[in-house]
Design a protein around this motif. Structure first.
Motif, PDB file in Angstrom:
ATOM      1  N   LEU A  37      16.672  -2.247   5.515  1.00  0.00           N
ATOM      2  CA  LEU A  37      15.275  -2.637   5.703  1.00  0.00           C
ATOM      3  C   LEU A  37      15.179  -3.850   6.625  1.00  0.00           C
ATOM      4  CD1 LEU A  37      12.321  -2.200   4.987  1.00  0.00           C
ATOM      5  CD2 LEU A  37      12.678  -3.585   2.929  1.00  0.00           C
ATOM      6  N   GLN A  38      15.994  -4.866   6.364  1.00  0.00           N
ATOM      7  CA  GLN A  38      15.934  -6.044   7.230  1.00  0.00           C
ATOM      8  C   GLN A  38      16.366  -5.704   8.652  1.00  0.00           C
ATOM      9  OE1 GLN A  38      18.765  -9.284   6.961  1.00  0.00           O
ATOM     10  NE2 GLN A  38      17.117 -10.785   7.090  1.00  0.00           N
ATOM     11  N   SER A  39      17.451  -4.936   8.773  1.00  0.00           N
ATOM     12  CA  SER A  39      17.930  -4.558  10.094  1.00  0.00           C
ATOM     13  C   SER A  39      16.855  -3.790  10.861  1.00  0.00           C
ATOM     14  CB  SER A  39      19.195  -3.708   9.957  1.00  0.00           C
ATOM     15  OG  SER A  39      19.670  -3.306  11.227  1.00  0.00           O
ATOM     16  N   SER A  40      16.148  -2.897  10.185  1.00  0.00           N
ATOM     17  CA  SER A  40      15.107  -2.104  10.839  1.00  0.00           C
ATOM     18  C   SER A  40      13.922  -2.975  11.249  1.00  0.00           C
ATOM     19  CB  SER A  40      14.642  -0.989   9.901  1.00  0.00           C
ATOM     20  OG  SER A  40      15.696  -0.092   9.610  1.00  0.00           O
ATOM     21  N   LEU A  41      13.575  -3.954  10.409  1.00  0.00           N
ATOM     22  CA  LEU A  41      12.460  -4.826  10.742  1.00  0.00           C
ATOM     23  C   LEU A  41      12.766  -5.692  11.963  1.00  0.00           C
ATOM     24  CD1 LEU A  41      11.198  -6.004   7.226  1.00  0.00           C
ATOM     25  CD2 LEU A  41      10.189  -4.295   8.741  1.00  0.00           C
ATOM     26  N   PHE A  42      14.041  -6.022  12.148  1.00  0.00           N
ATOM     27  CA  PHE A  42      14.430  -6.791  13.322  1.00  0.00           C
ATOM     28  C   PHE A  42      14.472  -5.932  14.586  1.00  0.00           C
ATOM     29  CE2 PHE A  42      16.587 -10.059  10.527  1.00  0.00           C
ATOM     30  CZ  PHE A  42      15.757 -11.094  10.913  1.00  0.00           C
ATOM     31  N   ASP A  43      14.499  -4.644  14.431  1.00  0.00           N
ATOM     32  CA  ASP A  43      14.644  -3.737  15.567  1.00  0.00           C
ATOM     33  C   ASP A  43      13.258  -3.366  16.085  1.00  0.00           C
ATOM     34  OD1 ASP A  43      15.063  -1.583  17.301  1.00  0.00           O
ATOM     35  OD2 ASP A  43      16.829  -0.916  16.190  1.00  0.00           O
ATOM     36  N   THR A  44      12.895  -3.894  17.249  1.00  0.00           N
ATOM     37  CA  THR A  44      11.546  -3.667  17.765  1.00  0.00           C
ATOM     38  C   THR A  44      11.321  -2.228  18.196  1.00  0.00           C
ATOM     39  OG1 THR A  44      12.276  -4.459  19.933  1.00  0.00           O
ATOM     40  CG2 THR A  44      11.231  -6.058  18.471  1.00  0.00           C
ATOM     41  N   SER A  62       8.012  -2.298  -3.047  1.00  0.00           N
ATOM     42  CA  SER A  62       7.460  -0.940  -3.068  1.00  0.00           C
ATOM     43  C   SER A  62       8.554   0.094  -3.303  1.00  0.00           C
ATOM     44  CB  SER A  62       6.727  -0.642  -1.762  1.00  0.00           C
ATOM     45  OG  SER A  62       7.633  -0.427  -0.693  1.00  0.00           O
ATOM     46  N   LEU A  63       9.813  -0.307  -3.055  1.00  0.00           N
ATOM     47  CA  LEU A  63      10.963   0.558  -3.334  1.00  0.00           C
ATOM     48  C   LEU A  63      11.504   0.346  -4.745  1.00  0.00           C
ATOM     49  CD1 LEU A  63      12.869   0.047   0.053  1.00  0.00           C
ATOM     50  CD2 LEU A  63      11.533   2.054  -0.636  1.00  0.00           C
ATOM     51  N   GLY A  64      10.862  -0.547  -5.502  1.00  0.00           N
ATOM     52  CA  GLY A  64      11.328  -0.840  -6.854  1.00  0.00           C
ATOM     53  C   GLY A  64      12.431  -1.869  -6.906  1.00  0.00           C
ATOM     54  N   PHE A  95       6.171 -12.547   7.890  1.00  0.00           N
ATOM     55  CA  PHE A  95       7.229 -11.549   8.016  1.00  0.00           C
ATOM     56  C   PHE A  95       8.046 -11.470   6.733  1.00  0.00           C
ATOM     57  CE2 PHE A  95      10.844  -9.789  10.714  1.00  0.00           C
ATOM     58  CZ  PHE A  95      10.175  -8.613  10.996  1.00  0.00           C
ATOM     59  N   THR A  96       8.325 -12.626   6.133  1.00  0.00           N
ATOM     60  CA  THR A  96       9.068 -12.648   4.872  1.00  0.00           C
ATOM     61  C   THR A  96       8.251 -11.996   3.759  1.00  0.00           C
ATOM     62  OG1 THR A  96      10.171 -14.690   5.547  1.00  0.00           O
ATOM     63  CG2 THR A  96      10.271 -14.131   3.216  1.00  0.00           C
ATOM     64  N   ASN A  97       6.955 -12.306   3.700  1.00  0.00           N
ATOM     65  CA  ASN A  97       6.090 -11.658   2.711  1.00  0.00           C
ATOM     66  C   ASN A  97       6.104 -10.147   2.887  1.00  0.00           C
ATOM     67  OD1 ASN A  97       5.375 -14.144   1.675  1.00  0.00           O
ATOM     68  ND2 ASN A  97       3.405 -14.240   2.728  1.00  0.00           N
ATOM     69  N   LEU A  98       6.083  -9.706   4.138  1.00  0.00           N
ATOM     70  CA  LEU A  98       6.121  -8.268   4.415  1.00  0.00           C
ATOM     71  C   LEU A  98       7.411  -7.650   3.890  1.00  0.00           C
ATOM     72  CD1 LEU A  98       5.114  -5.694   5.779  1.00  0.00           C
ATOM     73  CD2 LEU A  98       6.081  -6.554   7.932  1.00  0.00           C
ATOM     74  N   PHE A  99       8.531  -8.319   4.125  1.00  0.00           N
ATOM     75  CA  PHE A  99       9.817  -7.807   3.642  1.00  0.00           C
ATOM     76  C   PHE A  99       9.821  -7.704   2.112  1.00  0.00           C
ATOM     77  CE2 PHE A  99      14.088  -8.663   1.998  1.00  0.00           C
ATOM     78  CZ  PHE A  99      14.812  -7.632   2.589  1.00  0.00           C
ATOM     79  N   THR A 152       0.856  -1.185   0.000  1.00  0.00           N
ATOM     80  CA  THR A 152       0.000   0.000   0.000  1.00  0.00           C
ATOM     81  C   THR A 152       0.893   1.238   0.000  1.00  0.00           C
ATOM     82  OG1 THR A 152      -0.044   0.136   2.414  1.00  0.00           O
ATOM     83  CG2 THR A 152      -1.722  -1.246   1.339  1.00  0.00           C
ATOM     84  N   PRO A 153       0.338   2.411  -0.280  1.00  0.00           N
ATOM     85  CA  PRO A 153       1.144   3.636  -0.193  1.00  0.00           C
ATOM     86  C   PRO A 153       1.757   3.831   1.193  1.00  0.00           C
ATOM     87  CG  PRO A 153      -0.889   4.062  -1.388  1.00  0.00           C
ATOM     88  CD  PRO A 153      -1.012   2.682  -0.844  1.00  0.00           C
ATOM     89  N   GLU A 154       1.020   3.454   2.240  1.00  0.00           N
ATOM     90  CA  GLU A 154       1.556   3.572   3.599  1.00  0.00           C
ATOM     91  C   GLU A 154       2.760   2.664   3.794  1.00  0.00           C
ATOM     92  OE1 GLU A 154      -2.468   5.007   3.337  1.00  0.00           O
ATOM     93  OE2 GLU A 154      -1.640   3.014   2.859  1.00  0.00           O
ATOM     94  N   MET A 155       2.716   1.489   3.202  1.00  0.00           N
ATOM     95  CA  MET A 155       3.851   0.568   3.299  1.00  0.00           C
ATOM     96  C   MET A 155       5.063   1.120   2.560  1.00  0.00           C
ATOM     97  SD  MET A 155       1.738  -3.015   2.852  1.00  0.00           S
ATOM     98  CE  MET A 155       3.179  -4.084   2.789  1.00  0.00           C
ATOM     99  N   GLN A 156       4.824   1.744   1.413  1.00  0.00           N
ATOM    100  CA  GLN A 156       5.939   2.351   0.677  1.00  0.00           C
ATOM    101  C   GLN A 156       6.580   3.476   1.493  1.00  0.00           C
ATOM    102  OE1 GLN A 156       5.031   3.685  -3.274  1.00  0.00           O
ATOM    103  NE2 GLN A 156       7.024   4.647  -3.582  1.00  0.00           N
ATOM    104  N   ASP A 157       5.750   4.298   2.136  1.00  0.00           N
ATOM    105  CA  ASP A 157       6.297   5.370   2.974  1.00  0.00           C
ATOM    106  C   ASP A 157       7.153   4.792   4.100  1.00  0.00           C
ATOM    107  OD1 ASP A 157       4.978   7.212   1.417  1.00  0.00           O
ATOM    108  OD2 ASP A 157       3.285   7.459   2.799  1.00  0.00           O
ATOM    109  N   GLU A 158       6.660   3.721   4.717  1.00  0.00           N
ATOM    110  CA  GLU A 158       7.417   3.095   5.809  1.00  0.00           C
ATOM    111  C   GLU A 158       8.705   2.475   5.290  1.00  0.00           C
ATOM    112  OE1 GLU A 158       7.513   1.754  10.023  1.00  0.00           O
ATOM    113  OE2 GLU A 158       6.905   3.475   8.810  1.00  0.00           O
ATOM    114  N   ALA A 159       8.636   1.850   4.115  1.00  0.00           N
ATOM    115  CA  ALA A 159       9.838   1.243   3.536  1.00  0.00           C
ATOM    116  C   ALA A 159      10.901   2.296   3.266  1.00  0.00           C
ATOM    117  CB  ALA A 159       9.473   0.500   2.250  1.00  0.00           C
ATOM    118  N   GLU A 160      10.487   3.428   2.746  1.00  0.00           N
ATOM    119  CA  GLU A 160      11.450   4.496   2.471  1.00  0.00           C
ATOM    120  C   GLU A 160      12.078   5.024   3.766  1.00  0.00           C
ATOM    121  OE1 GLU A 160       9.088   7.249   0.272  1.00  0.00           O
ATOM    122  OE2 GLU A 160       9.289   6.135  -1.631  1.00  0.00           O
TER     123      GLU A 160
END
Length: 383
Positions: A87-94, A133-135, A123-127, A64-72
């Motif tokens: 991105l992976q490092s951030s997803l592991f960081d609670t 979303s970042l291309g 979680f993998t699907n989310l990544f 979604t657009p919100e997911m793209q904003d978060e990914a950026e």
């Protein structure tokens, strides 16, 4: 793994990614674009082309657009590999991305993002969705060696270990979100977006079966099979759902298709045995269990496959399978008894008698053969 401190999580993520550079031993197939990174319209059209209602399941990799904003925000710019590292490092960081691990929760990438929970597959699907979303064309892969399955009565709950993969130079980067694995997989199999959707639909179907709703499970499992026709576990689960929904013929057909792909599959054979017991076909049930114990393409497996063809009225194919069982197990009497039963259905009594006599040569104490032969020859003895 998801509950690590900021330093611990980032240390592990960096170690995983550096170790993944150039990892391509045993990987298959090579990167291709077919069926990967589909737009919403392409995904819906691909499902419709395979006879699946796009409204039945959601795209597990959609963003979604919100997911793209978060990914950026989490990726922080740079090259594709640098963004994926971050991105992976951030997803592991609670602290940066709170996320609760829930092993039995099947969620799409969008649902996992919105609810901040899910299992390793979610979680993998989310990544993957965030990266796309970042291309960045990341895709999914299954690690066969790490696949586990849990048997819950008749159900087969398969836990596919899914990783995210990205081409890098002459090799690939592998992003593994397993909470317990200490090393990267050495072999994996690339899967397209439709296969990921099939796994998602199968899991939803299993959840409906767990809840005692086979009527709602059937269309989900049928969708999984249409999207991944070689998925034996989905076929097994479909057979269970159809049986509970009252469609015995459909269940038998699902099991037959599964055994065509994976002869001797113990999960299918055990479910088939249970179905036979419910139909009062105790001999067929025992034979299915024997085949399950022996596994592989044993003579007993061929007998079970022949029984399924006999049930469908495909007598020629049934006899072919029984005769192949003769050759695989020349000392066995059971293939000849099975063949005799098909001859009797075709009103070929003389052929049935010949088959039964061959059975008794191999086992003079085969009670089924003795009983049938006595019934067939009694009029001759009394004349």
């Amino acid at each position: 793994m998801l509950g690590m401190t900021r330093r611990g999580a980032r240390g592990l993520a960096t170690g995983i990614l550096l170790g993944a550079v150039g990892l391509c031993v045993g990987c298959a197939p090579a990167f291709g674009r077919a069926g990967v990174d589909l737009s919403e319209a392409q995904w819906r059209r691909a499902l419709a082309d395979r006879g699946v209602d796009p409204g039945l399941v959601s795209d597990p990799l959609a963003s979604t657009p919100e997911m793209q904003d978060e990914a950026e925000r989490l990726a922080r710019g740079g090259t594709a590999s640098q963004q994926l590292y971050a991105l992976q490092s951030s997803l592991f960081d609670t602290d940066l991305f709170p996320f609760d691990y829930a092993s039995r929760v099947t969620l799409t990438a969008r649902e996992a993002f919105e609810q901040r929970r899910g299992n390793c597959v979610s979680f993998t699907n989310l990544f993957i969705a965030l990266a796309r979303s970042l291309g960045i064309a990341v895709r999914a892969a299954i690690v066969p060696e790490v696949q586990t399955s849990i048997r819950e009565d008749e159900l087969v709950v398969v836990n596919n270990h899914v990783v995210a993969v990205f081409p890098y130079g002459s090799g690939v980067l592998v992003f593994d979100f397993d909470r317990s694995r200490a090393e990267l997989p050495r072999r994996f199999v690339m899967v397209d977006d439709l296969r990921v959707t099939a796994m998602y639909a199968n899991n939803l179907g299993v959840e409906e079966l767990r809840a005692g709703r086979p009527g709602r499970a059937v269309p989900l499992l049928e969708a999984a099979v249409r999207l991944a026709p070689d998925d034996v576990d989905a076929l097994s689960n479909l057979g269970v759902a159809l049986r509970h929904a009252g469609d015995v013929d459909g269940a038998l057909d699902a099991y037959r298709r599964g055994l065509d792909i994976s002869p001797g599959n113990p999960r299918i054979l055990k479910n088939l045995s249970r179905l036979y017991r419910g139909l009062g076909r105790d001999d067929d049930a025992v034979r299915a269990l024997e085949a399950a114990k022996l596994r592989a393409a044993s003579p007993f497996t061929l007998l079970v496959q022949g029984d399924l063809e006999r049930t469908r009225g495909n007598y020629r194919r049934a006899i072919e399978l029984y005769r192949l069982a003769h050759r695989r197990g020349p000392a066995l009497s059971e293939p000849y008894v099975a063949e005799a039963r098909v001859h009797l259905l075709q009103r070929r009594e003389a052929a049935a008698v010949r088959a039964l006599r061959k059975a008794l040569i191999r086992n003079p104490e085969n009670t089924e053969a003795l009983t049938l032969l006595r019934e067939l020859t009694a009029p001759e003895a009394g004349s």
